[in-house]
Motif scaffolding. Structure first.
Motif, mmCIF file in Angstrom:
data_model
loop_
_atom_site.group_PDB
_atom_site.id
_atom_site.type_symbol
_atom_site.label_atom_id
_atom_site.label_comp_id
_atom_site.label_asym_id
_atom_site.label_seq_id
_atom_site.Cartn_x
_atom_site.Cartn_y
_atom_site.Cartn_z
ATOM 1 N N LEU A 1 49.555 -21.390 -31.648
ATOM 2 C CA LEU A 1 48.930 -20.213 -32.213
ATOM 3 C C LEU A 1 47.622 -20.637 -32.853
ATOM 4 N N PHE A 2 46.556 -19.931 -32.541
ATOM 5 C CA PHE A 2 45.240 -20.197 -33.100
ATOM 6 C C PHE A 2 44.820 -18.968 -33.893
ATOM 7 N N GLY A 3 44.313 -19.178 -35.073
ATOM 8 C CA GLY A 3 43.873 -18.078 -35.919
ATOM 9 C C GLY A 3 43.707 -18.582 -37.334
ATOM 10 N N SER A 4 43.662 -17.656 -38.270
ATOM 11 C CA SER A 4 43.464 -18.049 -39.662
ATOM 12 C C SER A 4 44.309 -17.196 -40.587
ATOM 13 N N VAL A 5 44.729 -17.829 -41.660
ATOM 14 C CA VAL A 5 45.483 -17.155 -42.723
ATOM 15 C C VAL A 5 44.882 -17.598 -44.055
ATOM 16 N N GLY A 6 45.221 -16.869 -45.090
ATOM 17 C CA GLY A 6 44.787 -17.260 -46.424
ATOM 18 C C GLY A 6 45.685 -18.342 -46.993
ATOM 19 N N ASP A 7 45.267 -18.909 -48.115
ATOM 20 C CA ASP A 7 46.082 -19.934 -48.786
ATOM 21 C C ASP A 7 46.993 -19.278 -49.818
ATOM 22 N N ASP A 8 47.611 -18.189 -49.416
ATOM 23 C CA ASP A 8 48.470 -17.407 -50.303
ATOM 24 C C ASP A 8 49.912 -17.424 -49.811
ATOM 25 N N ASP A 9 50.793 -16.752 -50.548
ATOM 26 C CA ASP A 9 52.207 -16.716 -50.168
ATOM 27 C C ASP A 9 52.431 -16.108 -48.780
ATOM 28 N N PRO A 10 51.796 -14.965 -48.427
ATOM 29 C CA PRO A 10 52.027 -14.435 -47.074
ATOM 30 C C PRO A 10 51.594 -15.418 -45.968
ATOM 31 N N GLY A 11 50.507 -16.146 -46.179
ATOM 32 C CA GLY A 11 50.076 -17.132 -45.185
ATOM 33 C C GLY A 11 51.073 -18.266 -45.040
ATOM 34 N N THR A 12 51.572 -18.760 -46.173
ATOM 35 C CA THR A 12 52.566 -19.834 -46.160
ATOM 36 C C THR A 12 53.854 -19.364 -45.504
ATOM 37 N N LEU A 13 54.328 -18.174 -45.870
ATOM 38 C CA LEU A 13 55.560 -17.628 -45.296
ATOM 39 C C LEU A 13 55.412 -17.413 -43.792
ATOM 40 N N GLU A 17 57.753 -19.274 -41.026
ATOM 41 C CA GLU A 17 58.640 -18.538 -40.112
ATOM 42 C C GLU A 17 58.286 -18.798 -38.647
ATOM 43 N N LEU A 18 57.000 -18.858 -38.337
ATOM 44 C CA LEU A 18 56.592 -19.161 -36.962
ATOM 45 C C LEU A 18 57.005 -20.581 -36.579
ATOM 46 N N ASP A 19 56.864 -21.514 -37.502
ATOM 47 C CA ASP A 19 57.287 -22.888 -37.251
ATOM 48 C C ASP A 19 58.783 -22.947 -36.963
ATOM 49 N N ARG A 20 59.569 -22.210 -37.731
ATOM 50 C CA ARG A 20 61.030 -22.163 -37.503
ATOM 51 C C ARG A 20 61.360 -21.598 -36.131
ATOM 52 N N ALA A 21 60.490 -20.719 -35.622
ATOM 53 C CA ALA A 21 60.707 -20.120 -34.302
ATOM 54 C C ALA A 21 60.161 -21.006 -33.175
ATOM 55 N N GLY A 22 59.626 -22.179 -33.538
ATOM 56 C CA GLY A 22 59.146 -23.104 -32.526
ATOM 57 C C GLY A 22 57.687 -22.936 -32.141
#
Length: 171
Positions: A1-13, A17-22
């Motif tokens: 997955l390529f993209g960007s998230v913030g350094d906040d709780d929703p980004g970390t979560l 979750e995506l990592d857990r899904a492989g």
């Protein structure tokens, strides 16, 4: 997955979750001091979708953030409604590497000037409203160099139009 998230709780979560899904999230850019984009989807009884969102860190991702070496390992690149310059650069580079490209530009299709990206796209996905916007802009799905156009029809399925074929309906 390529993209960007913030350094906040929703980004970390989200990354967790995506990592857990492989899903490999190593290429995801984490943007300091920006909030992660959050979208709410509302689906009515007929299957029509309305999206409520705030851009957040989404627009921070640039074509230069996509490692050029990754294109050699790809079979397909799917783009969503990012900045038109980013979409164009990624689609062009993918096409130059022989990678198939699909693009779902989203509800801002009429405001963002994606025509240059469409030149490098194999499959363009839109909903009914977005298809009407495309038609108003002069986009011709029957043109020989046009991408295959998939019009999402909610609970009715989808219609596909390629320049070399009649329209195909899929329930």
């Amino acid at each position: 997955l390529f993209g960007s998230v913030g350094d906040d709780d929703p980004g970390t979560l989200t990354r967790r979750e995506l990592d857990r899904a492989g899903v490999d999230c190593d290429p995801v850019l984490v943007v300091a001091d920006r909030s992660t984009s959050v979208k709410y989807l509302i689906v009515d009884a007929t299957g029509e979708v309305m999206v409520l969102s705030a851009a957040g860190a989404n627009e921070a991702y640039a074509a230069a953030d996509f490692p050029a070496s990754r294109f050699d390992a790809l079979d397909h690149l799917h783009l969503t409604g990012q900045d038109p310059t980013v979409a164009t650069d990624l689609a062009r580079t993918a096409a130059d590497h022989g990678v198939a490209v699909s693009f779902d530009p989203g509800r801002r299709i009429g405001d963002r000037g994606y025509a240059s990206a469409f030149e490098h796209v194999d499959v363009l996905l839109v909903n009914r409203r977005e298809a009407a916007t495309l038609e108003e802009s002069g986009f011709d799905p029957a043109a020989p160099d046009a991408p295959a156009l998939v019009v999402k029809l909610g609970s009715e399925g989808a219609a596909v139009r390629r320049s070399d074929a009649d329209r195909i309906f899929a329930p």
